[in-house]
Each structure stands twice: as C-alpha cells, then as structure tokens.
Design a protein around this motif. Structure first.
Motif, PDB file in Angstrom:
ATOM      1  N   GLN A   1      -6.049   4.704   2.577  1.00 48.32           N
ATOM      2  CA  GLN A   1      -5.006   3.795   2.098  1.00 48.32           C
ATOM      3  C   GLN A   1      -5.117   3.630   0.589  1.00 48.32           C
ATOM      4  N   THR A   2      -3.976   3.537  -0.041  1.00 49.07           N
ATOM      5  CA  THR A   2      -3.969   3.177  -1.462  1.00 49.07           C
ATOM      6  C   THR A   2      -4.580   1.788  -1.612  1.00 49.07           C
TER       7      THR A   2
ATOM      8  N   LYS B   1       0.868  -1.184   0.000  1.00 47.74           N
ATOM      9  CA  LYS B   1       0.000   0.000   0.000  1.00 47.74           C
ATOM     10  C   LYS B   1       0.897   1.224   0.000  1.00 47.74           C
ATOM     11  N   THR B   2       0.864   1.958  -1.065  1.00 47.53           N
ATOM     12  CA  THR B   2       1.798   3.073  -1.220  1.00 47.53           C
ATOM     13  C   THR B   2       1.585   4.129  -0.137  1.00 47.53           C
ATOM     14  N   HIS B   3       0.367   4.546   0.037  1.00 48.14           N
ATOM     15  CA  HIS B   3       0.064   5.578   1.032  1.00 48.14           C
ATOM     16  C   HIS B   3      -0.856   5.001   2.101  1.00 48.14           C
TER      17      HIS B   3
ATOM     18  N   ARG C   1      -4.750  -2.148  -9.316  1.00 45.02           N
ATOM     19  CA  ARG C   1      -5.070  -1.897  -7.911  1.00 45.02           C
ATOM     20  C   ARG C   1      -6.570  -1.761  -7.742  1.00 45.02           C
TER      21      ARG C   1
ATOM     22  N   ASN D   1      -9.034   3.003  -3.980  1.00 43.92           N
ATOM     23  CA  ASN D   1      -8.490   3.472  -2.694  1.00 43.92           C
ATOM     24  C   ASN D   1      -9.510   3.295  -1.578  1.00 43.92           C
TER      25      ASN D   1
END
Lengths: 289, 799
Positions: free
Chosen positions: B693-694, B668-670, B723, B726
């Motif tokens: 969360q991404t 999860k990038t962010h 993906r 979000n």
C-alpha cells in the motif's frame, strides 16, 4: 490435551518476545528549507515585570537553538498607550519594569528595521491581555505516601487551593525542583474549573492535588500557580498536544500553533508565539533530610 | 458541486420511468404460472443457505435464496429439471412435476475439503456476472480460515481489507475505510442490529467471532434501498442459526484468545440454538513482566453470541439473536476503561403466500464506555458515555416471477445519545440527545429481455431531533465559537428541535446489468446515501471513547452520491472457474465533518464550535481476479484511488489548506493484495498473503520554534501534504488436519502462521519529537506496530 498446551505455551512465549519488538526509530526525511518567521514569547505578571524573547523559526533538523533577534525595538503598551520600551539584557531577551495592574489591557510591539539580517523591516503586535482572576495557592507541602499502589511509597508534594465561583477560570502550574525549572513538554500543566467550579481542594471538600514524587530527601520545590486567559489556556493545550505525540491511534492531527502575535505589516503572514498576562502565586516546600 | 442537481433530476426521471416499466408486466406474467417455493438448507445442520441458486434447466430461469434460505420460483405447469447449486456444496438435480403451487425444500451436502477442479455453472448462486449486485465484497468464512491471520485469530474485517476498495489507516487501527470514506460512514449490521464499534483491543481484532458468522456481505456501492443511514458502505453480517439436526460444537485455542461454539436442536428441525463465546488473555503477557507497574495491569476482551431459531410451522419462523462484547483495560488501582457493544434482534419471518415473504424485526443496540478511578480512590471519578438504538423494521417481499421481485419496507430508529456523565467527587453531565429516524423504501429486481437485469429503488428517510434540550444560538456574521453565542433556546420534552423531512432525504438507488454474453456483463450503478449521525473523532483512527452525535440545529446530515461502472467476467483457466471484475467509481459527499485545529472534542456541550463541514470526493479503479475452486484458490486485488476533502469556511479558523482539496488520512493511491491458498492433500494446506500500500498522508513540520526555555515545537504549513513510507508485508500459514479417529466425532486441526515474514517495520505513523537527551535536537520518529515477524499457532476442533 497435554501436548496441545505444551505447544501453546512454547508458542506464546516466542510470540510474546517477538511482538514486543514493536518499536520506534528515528528516520531521515528530506524537508525543504523554510523562510524564517518571527516568534515572540513573553509574559508579565502581577509579581514579575514584563519580559519578552524574540526569536525566529529554524529548519526542523537544524539541531541548534533557534536564531535570536537582537537590536529590535520591543515596547509595552497599556490601554493603547506605550508605557515602556524594553531593554535587551541578553541576545533576544528584552526586559522591562512594569508589573501587571488590574483592569489594564496590555500588549507588546516588536519592531525590526531593514538591517535585521533575518527578518528585515517588520512590526508585530500581540493581542491584548489583562490580569485574569485567581485566588492563588492556599497551601503547598510535602507529605509521605504509603500503601497506595501503584504509587511507590515516599515523599510527594501536595497543594491546596480554592476556585472562585463562576465557570471559566484557567490555570497553569510551573514547577521548579532543586532550582531547576521543569520545562519539558510533559511538564506543561494546565487545568480549568469546568467540572469543579467554586470547589475547594483542601482535603475536606476535595482531596488536595498530588503533584510530584517520590522525592529524595532534601529536595526543594517551588510551585507557581498562575491564573491565565482562556486563549492562553488553549494555546498551551495545543502546544502540549503537539509536543507530546507518540504516534499512536490517540494522536490528534498536526496543527499549526498560532498564538496571539500578529504581523502588522503583512496581515496574512504567520507570526508565532504568545504574550501572556498572568496572576501568579508561589509557594515552596522541601522534603525533610 | 454544480452538477449535483441535474444528476439528481436525471436519476429521479430514470427511476420513475423504470418503476413504470416494472409494475406493468409483472402481474400479467404471474397469472399463467404456478409457484414452487421453499428453503435451501445445509444438509448437515439445517441452516438456510444464503444466495443459493434454484434454477429450471429447460427454461433457463433461476431464483436466489434470501438471507433466510427462502426462494420462490414461478414456472408453467409441467415436469421440469430443477438444479440447486451453491459454491462449496454438491449440486442437486431433480425432476419435478408441477401441477399446482407447491412447497419444496432442498438440503445440500457440503463438498469434501479436498476437491478437484470444478466448473461453476452460470447460475451457481451469487454469480457476479449475472446477478444485479455490483460493488459487493463477499467472503467465504470457510475459505478465510485457511489464509494467514495475525496471531492466528481469524478476523473477518481484517480479511475484508484484502479486497479492493477496503482499507485501514494501519495495523491496529479501529474500523475500516471503504472507497475513500471515513470509518463512521460504514453501517455495520449484526443480524440487522447496528454495531457502533467493530473492534476489539483498540482495533487489532474485530468483534465478530468467525465461528458464529454464517455469512457476510459488504456493499461498497449499488446498495439496495433497504439499507441506509451511512454514506460509504453497509456490512451485513448474519449469525448462524444453530444446527437444528444434531448437537455439535467447535472452537479453538489461540495465542490471543480461545473460543467455543455450541449448537444443536432443542426440538429437531423445529427449534435450534447457537451460543458462542471468546475470551482473550493478553493479560498473560502483562503478568509475565517482572515490572509491577506492568504486571498489575489488565487488558482483555470477551464476547458472547447467541441465537435461537424457532420454526413455528412451515410458514412462520422466529429468530432471536444477541451479541454482548466488552474490552477492559486497567492500570491497577489507578485507572480503568471498558467499552463494548450489545445487540438484541427479534425477527419474525412469515411466508404469507408462495410469493409473499413478510418480516417484522425489533432491534435494540447499545454501545457504551466507562472510564475512571477505582471506587475507593482518594479522588473518585467516573465518566460514562452511551448510545442506544431501538429499531423497528418491517418488509414485504413479492416474488412475482423469476423476472420480477419487489420489496417494500419501513424502518424506524429511535436514538438516545448520552455523550458524557461524570460521577464521583465531581459530577456533571452533558445533555442527553434524542432523535428519531424513520425511513421507507421500495426496491425492485427485474430482468428485461435476455440481457438486461435491473435493481432499482427509492429510499426516503427523515430525521427529527427532539427535546428536551438547549441549543445555543450564534451570531451568523461570525465564526461559530463560544464567543459568538448570542443566546440559547430551550426545548421541552418531545418538542421538535430540528427536522429533516422525507423530501430532503430521498435516496434513489439504481443498478443495471447488461449481459454481453453468458460469461460477461457490464454494470452501472448510482446511489445516494444519507447519514444523520456522526462519529466525533479527530485522532489517527477512532478510539473507543469517541462519541456519536446526531444532526440537528447546527450539524447538517451528510449526503453522498456515487456512480460506479464495471466489467464482470467469468472464464475458465486450466478448467478452473475464474472471476474477474474491473470497477470504476466516483463519489462525492457533502457535510462530512472535519475539525478545527486543536479541536477540543471531549466533554464539549456545544460541539458544533469545533466542527468544520467539508466536501469530500473520492474516485478510483478496482481490479479483482479470483479463483474460488480447486487446489489453488485465492485472489489478486488492486485499487488505484484518491480520497480528498475540501474545507472552505467563511471565517478565520474555518478553512484548512487555504480551502483547497487535500488528501484524507486514509487516502492510499495504490493498494495491492495477493491471497493464495493451496491444498496439498486432505491433511495439509498452506496460505500466503502479500500486501502493498502507498503510505498514507502525513503532515511533516516545515520548521521549528522555541517556547520558553526548554520546549521546541514543530511548525506546520498545510495538512497532509507528505506521506509515511510505503507499506508491504508477507504472511504465510499452514494448516494441518490429522485424520479423524474412526467412528469418533472429534476432529481437530492445527494452524501455524507467520505474520510479517520478512519483519518489515511498517510505519503506523511518523511523528515529530524533541530528543529526550538534547532538547536542541528535533527528529522525526517512525512508530511501527510490529517490529518483527509474528509467529502463531492455533488449535481448532469440532465435534
């Protein structure tokens, strides 16, 4: 304590209603167009002549049947020798006359020329398959089931069979109800003898296998039980796994479904589908009127 | 990969150098001093406080209490001002004259609920700026009871995921992921006993009853050498010891479950007990249905916690604790499944001298599941699986001086794996697997000068797969398949099948803290971790029926290296103490497991034919700003990270995504979380959580193809290149605590919660599906675990 329980009861009901809003919905995602890949889907049995369908893949959201490959040269090979060129009897469907014989290795070859609008010139072959063993169906019948919750009282189909001694036998069941084949992903039915090698499902050694029900009066049923190869068993298992996902925590990851078709020209290029050789037996039953 | 060996060598040299530095000055320093030692306890219950600071004001030296509340502080003879501090408790300040070594216990009184802004002083216990720990996540159990919780169920693991570097693949997912590591890479300890499945109800709730938890700490990096056996983290949960001064109880009635905890002295200040239990009643929801296919189903969990604490004398104490939990799911008269952990810990603590603390622990841990038909069914079938651990631990901790502590310990774990046994009309069994994992460690905490604090150590572990057993042998020139088996070897009972010795299993650990000034520090850590047992699971998140398998002839141990660097700062904001940290980490892991496409993992004897060893790497930045005191408390946590894996085998079917790195399922990038609670008055406080969360990686079809007449299936290219949408969510809560009745012991409170306030349909997954009505239509479907806002109310009480 009484007010406490009153509040809890009210909240419990409200939460129950709202949490049941757990849901699935269709979403739109931009997926890029993809290059068409050949899909060869065929089988021959000891009772049915060879038949092959040749199609291509289509964009995931295309919402029409996938394109048929017409005018291809489709041939059947036995122990490395071409024995028959199949005839196209409808768009993309190719049929022959050969039945599967014991101890013969069969494969099919599909060839297209440069005039094919989708694939251009190409050659694809299946890996070899031979008749697997199977003792077939011993008995197939309908029986009335009652007082066995959670099953609803009614007519059910049962079948009995014997597994030959020696682990490694694989089977596929196909069912036809009222002349319509049951062909959804959830109807894909395979099993193997790892846990019950050499046993008999005859209501003596092991219970007969209950299949469908409850059935309406007059329902007719045909059961086909096929002995299949281990590779085909794994192929169907993966196909079922990939087409019956529900998105939950038990879902395995997406996996490419590679069968036994190979591109003879571009060795690394993906080709899809499976050519299977099966030993089948069939039986019929009907629910009394 | 190529820079791995030099890093190992550099760290080994550094460690050896530091050990040399450490062992010289400490005994000399100790000779001229005397020692004050004892226990810091909660005044009301007599429970030892973990991480309390005992400091000498004049000398600016401090000691911190261990997990049993014990401290040891060496000082020159004289009269000193001793301060004892711990967040949430009133500080104690006393003048003490020391002419000889002496025992001194302290009882701290809890702050009232409604507090004014307070300033936490430099040595107030676990000060993240000054202590030697980094990459540690802690939760205050009292604090997390104030924040919004799903269905009002206070859940320590779900709350941990609100901190940087900790996440899950989604709502209702089993376990948690730490710094890009898989779920099975977390060592979860309950009173030192490993817990193999940390979730109830398939992942919605954790197995830890919050009332029974005294303290918990999650090591994401900089892990002390006393811990080992998993690659990514250690979650150390300690149960309450039991109130040894007065009988008391607490509990709650919630929408999902009810709980009760009782504790009290058997012999005051000598022998105490704690018992706690929970039972869910999700079955009530099912019973409300008019549909007989639903209302006959069963779905519930329960758990029990118990602990006894016997203070034999001033120097010796004995703890016995246990946990037993189970989940049960049944489709009436058709099928049932149950699973659960049980643990038992027996620990003897002995203060050998005022500087030597000894402990000896015996542990038994068991996880098992069972599924099958009812015993009176036409076709009887039952599948049982189990993993058992028997563990012996011993350690000796030497409190040489406030500037030097060292601990030496040994661990020995005996594993018994019973992957599957089928009984009933058909019966068969997968071979039992036995293994032994011995380990020893030396861990040192040292202060050098005024600015440097070090924690370093070396752990060395080994692993022995023992017979009886049969192992397949494969043609080394082919992919490992059933068809490449060329023979097998049978091993007698106790015979060594495969050994990984102590030199293979060297695990250096090192953390350095450099104090920039009184309120900020820089930290650097390195750790190597080794994992010998593996959870075999290739589903979206682990399920209760996944099994653990040991390393052996065909499965190598996994090894990870992690480097982390951080900046830690305490500062005042409107007279309130704030904590800030910024950490960067890089971790690589070898021999982590991925799976062949279509891997068949259930009831597979030679499971190695389905596994693919991979090389994983993760890296990221973690930001945390925290306010622990005052009317407004909470934190802002943000993680920017990447987690990837590479599977590049030699043969067809052993490579994923052409051997390139691809994102793991839990990348999860962010990950942003804001948690806040506000205390309006002694009666009312409110809480809020916002989380973003991404979307996690997913694999969308690139095309579709037909099978026979009625099935359309998705065609995939590469794994995890897309993906899901979000994720974001807002939760709110309010707690109302009525005035207790005069002279009454009964205190109660109500918690009202609203989970997912704006009713976002966050995707748990996106999956392909053939339209049920028209097989020519294929679609992508979003599964949302919660389709709307979930209100809750919980009644809590204590007496």
């Amino acid at each position: 304590m009484k007010p406490i329980f009153s509040v809890m009861r009210w909240a419990l009901g409200l939460t129950g209603i709202l949490s049941l809003a757990n849901c699935t919905d269709v979403i739109q995602v931009d997926l890029p167009d993809s290059e068409p890949l050949v899909v060869v889907d065929g089988r021959m049995t000891d009772l049915d002549p060879v038949r092959v369908k040749v199609t291509t893949t289509a964009n995931y959201f295309s919402q029409t049947q996938t394109p048929r490959i017409q005018g291809a040269r489709v041939s059947l090979w036995a122990d490395g020798v071409e024995v028959e060129v199949l005839q196209e009897d409808s768009a993309g469907y190719y049929s022959g006359n050969t039945l599967a014989q014991e101890s013969v290795n069969y494969f099919v070859r599909v060839e297209t020329d440069e005039n094919d609008p989708l694939l251009g010139s190409g050659t694809w072959e299946s890996l070899s398959e031979r008749l697997p063993r199977s003792l077939g169906i011993d008995s197939f019948y309908v029986g009335y089931l009652e007082n066995d919750p959670p099953f609803v009282d009614g007519w059910y189909t049962y079948f009995e069979f014997r597994d030959p001694l020696g682990v490694g036998d694989k089977y596929r069941l196909r069912r036809t109800r009222n002349d319509s084949i049951l062909d959804s992903p959830f109807d894909l039915s395979i099993f193997q003898d790892d846990f019950w090698d050499g046993r008999v499902f005859d209501n003596v050694d092991l219970p007969a296998i209950r299949l469908d029900g409850p059935l309406d009066s007059g329902t007719t049923f045909e059961l086909e039980m096929a002995g299949i190869s281990e590779r085909y068993f794994e192929y169907i298992a993966l196909l079922r796994e990939q087409t019956t996902q529900v998105g939950g925590t038990f879902d395995p990851p997406p996996a490419p479904l590679q069968g036994n078709i190979r591109d003879r020209v571009a060795a690394g290029k993906l080709a899809l589908g499976y050519f299977s050789v099966q030993r089948v037996s069939r039986a019929n039953a009907a629910v009394p009127e | 990969m190529s820079n791995f060996a030099p890093m190992k060598n550099r760290c080994s040299v550094l460690l050896a150098t530091l050990l040399g530095i450490a062992l010289l000055p400490a005994p000399v320093e100790a000779q001229s001093k005397i020692t004050m030692s004892g226990t810091v306890r909660e005044a009301k219950t007599g429970e030892g406080i973990i991480g309390a600071a005992v400091s000498c004001e004049e000398l600016k030296v401090a000691a911190t209490t261990n997990p049993y509340g014990f401290y040891s502080l060496s000082l020159p003879p004289g009269t000193w001002t001793i301060r004892v501090q711990f967040i949430g408790f009133q500080e104690q300040k006393v003048k003490i004259s020391l002419n000889q070594s002496a025992a001194r216990d302290f009882d701290l009184v809890e702050e009232t609920v409604f507090v004014n802004e307070i300033v936490v002083t430099e040595s107030a216990g676990d000060n993240p700026v000054r202590n030697t720990e980094m990459s540690v996540a802690k939760l205050n159990i009292k604090e997390i009871k104030k924040i919004p919780q799903l269905l009002g169920e206070v859940d320590v693991i779900r709350t941990l995921t609100l901190l940087p570097g900790v996440s899950t693949v989604g709502e209702g997912a089993n376990g948690f992921n730490v710094r890009g590591g898989n779920v099975d890479q977390n060592l979860i300890l309950l009173d030192e006993a490993p817990v193999f499945n940390s979730s109830h109800l398939l992942g919605f709730f954790s197995v830890f009853n919050p009332d029974a938890v005294k303290d918990l700490k999650l090591f994401k990096g900089g892990t002390p050498a006393e811990y080992g056996g998993r690659l990514s983290s250690v979650l150390d949960v300690r149960q309450k010891e039991g109130n040894n001064r007065d009988f008391s109880g607490r509990g709650g009635l919630g929408l999902l479950s009810s709980r009760l905890l009782l504790e009290g002295p058997v012999v005051k200040d000598k022998l105490s007990y704690m018992v706690a239990g929970r039972r869910s009643y999700a079955d009530i929801f099912l019973a409300l249905s008019n549909d007989p296919t639903i209302n006959r189903n069963v779905l519930y969990f329960y758990d029990f916690n118990a602990k006894m604490n016997w203070k034999i004398d001033d120097k010796n104490s004995l703890f016995a604790s246990g946990y037993y939990g189970k989940d049960v799911f049944g489709i009436d008269d058709l099928f049932s499944i149950d699973w659960g952990n049980s643990t038992t810990t027996l620990r003897w603590n002995s203060i050998l001298t005022d500087k030597l603390f000894f402990h000896l622990t015996g542990i038994y841990s068991d996880y098992q599941y069972s599924l099958g038909t009812p015993p009176d069914d036409d076709f009887v079938f039952r599948w049982n699986s189990r993993i058992q651990n028997t563990i012996g631990n011993a350690s000796l901790r030497w409190y040489s001086s406030p500037r030097f502590e060292a601990e030496f310990g040994v661990h020995n774990t005996y594993y018994v794996f019973d992957p599957a046994e089928i009984t009933g009309d058909i019966s068969t069994v997968l071979e039992r697997q036995i293994a032994l994992e011995p380990a020893m460690y030396l861990s040192v905490q040292q202060k050098v000068g005024l600015r440097w604090n070090f924690e370093y150590g070396l752990r060395s572990s080994a692993f022995y797969r023992l017979g009886p057993g049969t192992e397949e042998l494969y043609n080394p020139g082919e992919a490992r398949e059933d068809t490449s088996i060329v023979g097998s070897v049978t091993y007698e009972s106790g015979e060594l099948i495969k050994g990984f010795n102590f030199l293979d299993g060297l695990e250096p650990r090192f953390t350095a803290t450099y104090l920039l000034d009184e309120n900020q520090s820089l930290k650097l850590s390195y750790q190597r971790m080794r994992q010998y047992i593996h959870l075999i699971s290739n589903t979206t998140s682990p399920t209760p029926v996944d099994i653990w398998r040991p390393s052996g002839l065909h499965i190598d141990p996994a090894t990870s290296n992690q480097v982390a660097a951080g900046w830690f700062r305490n500062f005042l904001w409107k007279k309130a103490a704030m904590e800030f940290s910024l950490e960067a980490f890089y971790k690589d892991s070898r021999n982590v497991l991925d799976y062949k496409y279509g891997a068949e993992l259930l009831f597979k004897e030679n499971i190695e034919t389905e596994l693919l060893p991979g090389y994983a790497r993760s890296y990221g930045l973690e930001f945390l700003l925290r306010k622990n005191s005052g009317k407004l408390t909470g934190w802002v946590a943000y993680t920017l990270s990447r987690s990837e894996i590479q599977v590049a085998g030699l043969y067809e079917g052993e490579t994923i995504n052409e051997g390139n790195f691809y994102p793991t399922n839990y990348d999860k990038t962010h990950d942003l979380t804001i948690v806040a609670t506000y205390t309006f008055s002694p009666k009312w406080d409110v809480g809020a959580i916002f989380s973003f969360q991404t979307g996690r990686p997913a694999t969308y079809p690139s095309a579709r193809a037909e099978f026979e007449t009625g099935i359309t299936y998705p065609v995939y290219n590469n794994r995890n290149q897309d993906r899901i949408p979000n994720y974001h969510r807002l939760d709110l809560s309010a707690n109302w605590t009525p005035n207790p009745k005069p002279n009454g012991r009964w205190e109660s409170s109500w918690s009202f919660g609203f989970y997912n306030v704006y009713g976002r349909r966050n995707a748990f997954s996106v999956f392909p599906r053939q339209n049920e009505d028209n097989p020519q239509i294929t679609e992508l479907v979003r599964l949302s675990v919660f389709g709307g806002m979930i209100p809750s109310v919980t009644y809590n009480f204590k007496f």
